[in-house]
Design a protein around this motif. Structure first.
Motif, PDB file in Angstrom:
ATOM      1  N   THR A 177       0.811  -1.215   0.000  1.00 25.76           N
ATOM      2  CA  THR A 177       0.000   0.000   0.000  1.00 25.76           C
ATOM      3  C   THR A 177       0.848   1.270   0.000  1.00 25.76           C
ATOM      4  OG1 THR A 177      -0.151  -0.018   2.418  1.00 25.76           O
ATOM      5  CG2 THR A 177      -1.904  -1.137   1.188  1.00 25.76           C
ATOM      6  N   ASP A 178       2.146   1.160   0.223  1.00 27.67           N
ATOM      7  CA  ASP A 178       3.042   2.312   0.108  1.00 27.67           C
ATOM      8  C   ASP A 178       3.391   2.510  -1.357  1.00 27.67           C
ATOM      9  OD1 ASP A 178       3.814   3.250   2.900  1.00 27.67           O
ATOM     10  OD2 ASP A 178       4.117   1.092   3.058  1.00 27.67           O
ATOM     11  N   LYS A 179       3.200   3.733  -1.846  1.00 28.58           N
ATOM     12  CA  LYS A 179       3.377   3.987  -3.273  1.00 28.58           C
ATOM     13  C   LYS A 179       4.790   3.644  -3.723  1.00 28.58           C
ATOM     14  CE  LYS A 179       2.845   7.456  -6.860  1.00 28.58           C
ATOM     15  NZ  LYS A 179       2.533   8.851  -7.179  1.00 28.58           N
ATOM     16  N   PRO A 214       7.287  -2.825  -3.803  1.00 27.80           N
ATOM     17  CA  PRO A 214       7.142  -4.042  -4.616  1.00 27.80           C
ATOM     18  C   PRO A 214       6.049  -4.953  -4.090  1.00 27.80           C
ATOM     19  CG  PRO A 214       9.041  -4.225  -3.150  1.00 27.80           C
ATOM     20  CD  PRO A 214       8.522  -2.819  -2.997  1.00 27.80           C
ATOM     21  N   ASP A 215       5.547  -5.776  -4.962  1.00 27.77           N
ATOM     22  CA  ASP A 215       4.576  -6.789  -4.583  1.00 27.77           C
ATOM     23  C   ASP A 215       5.284  -7.843  -3.729  1.00 27.77           C
ATOM     24  OD1 ASP A 215       2.825  -9.004  -4.505  1.00 27.77           O
ATOM     25  OD2 ASP A 215       1.934  -8.426  -6.412  1.00 27.77           O
ATOM     26  N   PRO A 216       4.752  -8.171  -2.551  1.00 28.68           N
ATOM     27  CA  PRO A 216       5.398  -9.206  -1.729  1.00 28.68           C
ATOM     28  C   PRO A 216       5.549 -10.545  -2.439  1.00 28.68           C
ATOM     29  CG  PRO A 216       3.714  -8.037  -0.485  1.00 28.68           C
ATOM     30  CD  PRO A 216       3.565  -7.607  -1.912  1.00 28.68           C
ATOM     31  N   ALA A 217       4.730 -10.805  -3.456  1.00 30.77           N
ATOM     32  CA  ALA A 217       4.818 -12.070  -4.174  1.00 30.77           C
ATOM     33  C   ALA A 217       5.946 -12.090  -5.198  1.00 30.77           C
ATOM     34  CB  ALA A 217       3.493 -12.356  -4.883  1.00 30.77           C
ATOM     35  N   ALA A 275       4.517  -6.285 -11.242  1.00 35.40           N
ATOM     36  CA  ALA A 275       4.596  -4.832 -11.115  1.00 35.40           C
ATOM     37  C   ALA A 275       3.224  -4.217 -10.872  1.00 35.40           C
ATOM     38  CB  ALA A 275       5.212  -4.238 -12.376  1.00 35.40           C
ATOM     39  N   HIS A 276       3.191  -3.263  -9.957  1.00 34.15           N
ATOM     40  CA  HIS A 276       2.028  -2.405  -9.765  1.00 34.15           C
ATOM     41  C   HIS A 276       2.413  -1.030 -10.305  1.00 34.15           C
ATOM     42  CE1 HIS A 276      -0.276  -5.254  -7.294  1.00 34.15           C
ATOM     43  NE2 HIS A 276       0.879  -5.589  -6.746  1.00 34.15           N
ATOM     44  N   LEU A 277       2.197  -0.847 -11.592  1.00 34.02           N
ATOM     45  CA  LEU A 277       2.625   0.398 -12.229  1.00 34.02           C
ATOM     46  C   LEU A 277       1.626   1.519 -11.932  1.00 34.02           C
ATOM     47  CD1 LEU A 277       3.827  -0.852 -15.735  1.00 34.02           C
ATOM     48  CD2 LEU A 277       5.114  -0.655 -13.604  1.00 34.02           C
ATOM     49  N   PRO A 278       2.121   2.786 -11.916  1.00 33.53           N
ATOM     50  CA  PRO A 278       3.472   3.200 -12.270  1.00 33.53           C
ATOM     51  C   PRO A 278       4.458   2.985 -11.125  1.00 33.53           C
ATOM     52  CG  PRO A 278       2.176   5.117 -11.668  1.00 33.53           C
ATOM     53  CD  PRO A 278       1.231   3.947 -11.657  1.00 33.53           C
ATOM     54  N   VAL A 279       5.743   2.926 -11.484  1.00 35.69           N
ATOM     55  CA  VAL A 279       6.814   2.869 -10.502  1.00 35.69           C
ATOM     56  C   VAL A 279       7.910   3.852 -10.913  1.00 35.69           C
ATOM     57  CG1 VAL A 279       6.397   0.480  -9.815  1.00 35.69           C
ATOM     58  CG2 VAL A 279       8.028   0.966 -11.652  1.00 35.69           C
ATOM     59  N   MET A 280       8.605   4.358  -9.915  1.00 36.79           N
ATOM     60  CA  MET A 280       9.779   5.194 -10.149  1.00 36.79           C
ATOM     61  C   MET A 280      11.013   4.355  -9.881  1.00 36.79           C
ATOM     62  SD  MET A 280      11.034   8.625  -8.138  1.00 36.79           S
ATOM     63  CE  MET A 280      12.740   9.183  -8.289  1.00 36.79           C
ATOM     64  N   THR A 281      11.993   4.459 -10.784  1.00 38.08           N
ATOM     65  CA  THR A 281      13.223   3.695 -10.626  1.00 38.08           C
ATOM     66  C   THR A 281      14.439   4.603 -10.777  1.00 38.08           C
ATOM     67  OG1 THR A 281      13.418   3.111 -12.982  1.00 38.08           O
ATOM     68  CG2 THR A 281      12.121   1.628 -11.579  1.00 38.08           C
ATOM     69  N   LEU A 282      15.549   4.127 -10.238  1.00 40.01           N
ATOM     70  CA  LEU A 282      16.853   4.766 -10.391  1.00 40.01           C
ATOM     71  C   LEU A 282      17.818   3.750 -10.968  1.00 40.01           C
ATOM     72  CD1 LEU A 282      17.105   6.510  -6.899  1.00 40.01           C
ATOM     73  CD2 LEU A 282      16.493   7.597  -9.069  1.00 40.01           C
ATOM     74  N   ARG A 283      18.616   4.173 -11.919  1.00 41.29           N
ATOM     75  CA  ARG A 283      19.597   3.287 -12.546  1.00 41.29           C
ATOM     76  C   ARG A 283      20.862   3.266 -11.685  1.00 41.29           C
ATOM     77  NH1 ARG A 283      18.197  -0.390 -16.210  1.00 41.29           N
ATOM     78  NH2 ARG A 283      16.721   1.193 -16.944  1.00 41.29           N
ATOM     79  N   ASP A 284      21.194   2.089 -11.149  1.00 41.53           N
ATOM     80  CA  ASP A 284      22.314   1.966 -10.219  1.00 41.53           C
ATOM     81  C   ASP A 284      23.629   2.426 -10.841  1.00 41.53           C
ATOM     82  OD1 ASP A 284      23.293   1.087  -7.605  1.00 41.53           O
ATOM     83  OD2 ASP A 284      24.297  -0.511  -8.709  1.00 41.53           O
ATOM     84  N   SER A 285      23.858   2.065 -12.088  1.00 42.90           N
ATOM     85  CA  SER A 285      25.120   2.436 -12.732  1.00 42.90           C
ATOM     86  C   SER A 285      25.235   3.941 -12.898  1.00 42.90           C
ATOM     87  CB  SER A 285      25.241   1.750 -14.097  1.00 42.90           C
ATOM     88  OG  SER A 285      24.152   2.091 -14.945  1.00 42.90           O
ATOM     89  N   TRP A 333       6.888   9.795  -4.219  1.00 39.65           N
ATOM     90  CA  TRP A 333       7.079   8.355  -4.042  1.00 39.65           C
ATOM     91  C   TRP A 333       7.559   8.050  -2.634  1.00 39.65           C
ATOM     92  CZ3 TRP A 333       5.448   5.219  -7.857  1.00 39.65           C
ATOM     93  CH2 TRP A 333       5.211   5.821  -9.099  1.00 39.65           C
ATOM     94  N   ARG A 334       6.985   7.009  -2.029  1.00 40.11           N
ATOM     95  CA  ARG A 334       7.457   6.544  -0.726  1.00 40.11           C
ATOM     96  C   ARG A 334       8.507   5.442  -0.885  1.00 40.11           C
ATOM     97  NH1 ARG A 334       4.966  10.294  -0.229  1.00 40.11           N
ATOM     98  NH2 ARG A 334       7.133  10.961  -0.280  1.00 40.11           N
ATOM     99  N   GLN A 335       8.446   4.740  -1.992  1.00 37.22           N
ATOM    100  CA  GLN A 335       9.407   3.674  -2.271  1.00 37.22           C
ATOM    101  C   GLN A 335       9.926   3.852  -3.697  1.00 37.22           C
ATOM    102  OE1 GLN A 335       9.833   0.364  -0.072  1.00 37.22           O
ATOM    103  NE2 GLN A 335       9.575   2.154   1.239  1.00 37.22           N
ATOM    104  N   VAL A 336      11.220   3.669  -3.864  1.00 32.40           N
ATOM    105  CA  VAL A 336      11.864   3.825  -5.164  1.00 32.40           C
ATOM    106  C   VAL A 336      12.747   2.607  -5.397  1.00 32.40           C
ATOM    107  CG1 VAL A 336      13.415   5.235  -6.563  1.00 32.40           C
ATOM    108  CG2 VAL A 336      11.856   6.339  -4.946  1.00 32.40           C
TER     109      VAL A 336
END
Length: 434
Positions: free
Chosen positions: A24-26, A29-32, A43-53, A414-417
């Motif tokens: 429920t936190d925006k 990830p899905d626990p499954a 995926a529960h889209l939309p999601v925000m991501t950061l590229r590690d490299s 976003w609460r989670q990235v």
């Protein structure tokens, strides 16, 4: 050229900044989802991501830049408010962090950061009381917790917490906090410019405020300013030189071995370096830039000093927001389930970085020709795409990957990235603390 003092190591923390969350936190990830899933798995889209490299590259480039020019770096935490990202920056060599409010300073402190510059005036009594008592939190000479006299769990980290002041009212408020708490408030006199934001508007005002701070028993540490609101790098360079002259005038009032001169945007810091190249040896320049870590595909891509000075390095955009096409109701128009609540829009609309026809982890990404797929409008939860004749065919269910303009106003949505490897697998999920 000033030398740089030793920097503290990043704090060792079990909860290095991954904050517990549920679906429920925006952005969570899905626990499954399996361990190290592809970003589109479960995926529960939309999601925000950061590229590690990109994060690793940008961190190394900026730290090398400040080291090369003999500066200190206190990255602005308000950009991301993600302790996990702060830890990366500290481990790379950052002096500490910059924040915009006492609440943000409290977040940094709660995650083990002990060098914090509040790059703003603080007039709130509760906030000033908190600032005044930071030096008592850990006794650096004995390594004990001052509140209990118990041995500190680890070797003490140098404590240095400061804020800005630009008025006699601000001096009086800080002095009152010292009287209430028995603590000490460390301050920088902020210099501004006509039509800009905070800061005194003349050298005479700077001296008046500085003298009042000393007379009131505050610890005057130096001078600060913000050049980011100026129209171009040449104007910024000239203005910073003027701030340096103010710092020279106030140096006799700074009763510490070293004086701080802090500057801090992400667009004109090369002008800061130019203007302060011949500073006195006892002046430490503290740069507060924050957007370099993630960079962007718009506002800072156009303004970064590395674009003007490519020999100094380059930055890579790290932020992507992934959303699914929900409707293609007419030729030349498609809608993605991403909106103003998901991406920044104050300094330009997002750009389309890629399309995943089919929308699954197994579908390869397609990069459309320049101008073929364009974001033309955002509603709260809808992204309007305009498609030219040579655009890839979009159908509902496809995934669109957006890059952003102005990272500072996307993280707070976003609460989670999720942090991605270059194969789009999730290597970490981090929390933001807005």
């Amino acid at each position: 050229m000033a030398t740089t003092p030793d920097r503290p190591a990043a704090p060792e923390r079990e909860d290095a900044a991954d904050r517990p969350a549920t679906v429920t936190d925006k952005g969570a990830p899905d626990p499954a989802a399996p361990a190290r899933p592809h970003v589109l798995d479960h995926a529960h889209l939309p999601v925000m991501t950061l590229r590690d490299s990109a994060l690793a590259h940008n961190t190394a480039v900026m730290q090398a830049y400040v080291d090369r020019h003999g500066l200190l770096l206190a990255p602005h935490m308000k950009t991301h408010m993600a302790p996990a990202l702060v830890e990366r920056q500290l481990r790379a060599g950052a002096w500490g962090v910059t924040v915009a409010s006492v609440q943000q300073a409290m977040v940094a402190w709660a995650h083990g950061v002990r060098r914090v510059l509040v790059a703003n005036e603080v007039l709130d009594p509760a906030g000033l009381d908190w600032l005044a008592t930071r030096g008592e939190a850990t006794d650096a000479s004995t390594g004990t917790d001052a509140s209990t006299d118990a041995p500190a769990a680890t070797a003490p980290t140098p404590v240095d917490v400061l804020c800005n002041v630009d008025s006699l009212a601000g001096v009086a408020a800080a002095s009152a906090a010292q009287a209430r708490t028995g603590g000490t408030v460390h301050v920088l006199v902020e210099v501004g410019f006509p039509g800009g934001r905070t800061g005194v508007r003349s050298p005479a005002e700077a001296r008046t405020v500085a003298q009042a701070a000393v007379d009131a028993g505050l610890v005057l540490r130096g001078v600060t300013g913000y050049e980011g609101g100026l129209p171009d790098v040449d104007t910024a360079r000239r203005w910073v030189a003027g701030v340096a002259a103010v710092a020279a005038d106030l140096r006799p009032l700074v009763h510490t071995d070293r004086m701080l001169l802090s500057m801090g945007g992400s667009a004109w810091f090369d002008g800061v370096v130019d203007a302060l190249a011949d500073r006195p040896a006892d002046v430490d320049v503290l740069l507060r830039s924050g957007a370099y870590l993630t960079h962007d595909d718009g506002f800072y891509a156009e303004r970064t000093p590395f674009g003007r000075r490519p020999e100094e390095g380059s930055l890579r955009p790290a932020i992507e927001v992934w959303g699914r096409v929900t409707s293609c109701p007419e030729p030349g128009r498609a809608f993605v389930a991403i909106g103003k609540r998901d991406v920044s829009f104050d300094e330009g609309l997002p750009v389309v970085r890629g399309i995943r026809p089919g929308g699954t982890a197994h579908d390869p990404q397609v990069v459309p020709p320049p101008g073929a797929v364009t974001v033309v409008r955002l509603d709260d939860q809808h992204c309007y795409l305009a498609l030219t004749d040579d655009a890839p065919r979009l159908t509902p269910g496809d995934v669109v990957v957006l890059g952003v303009s102005h990272p500072c106003t996307v993280f707070d949505k976003w609460r989670q990235v999720r942090i991605l490897d270059d194969d789009d697998t999730v290597v970490q999920t981090i929390g933001t603390w807005f």
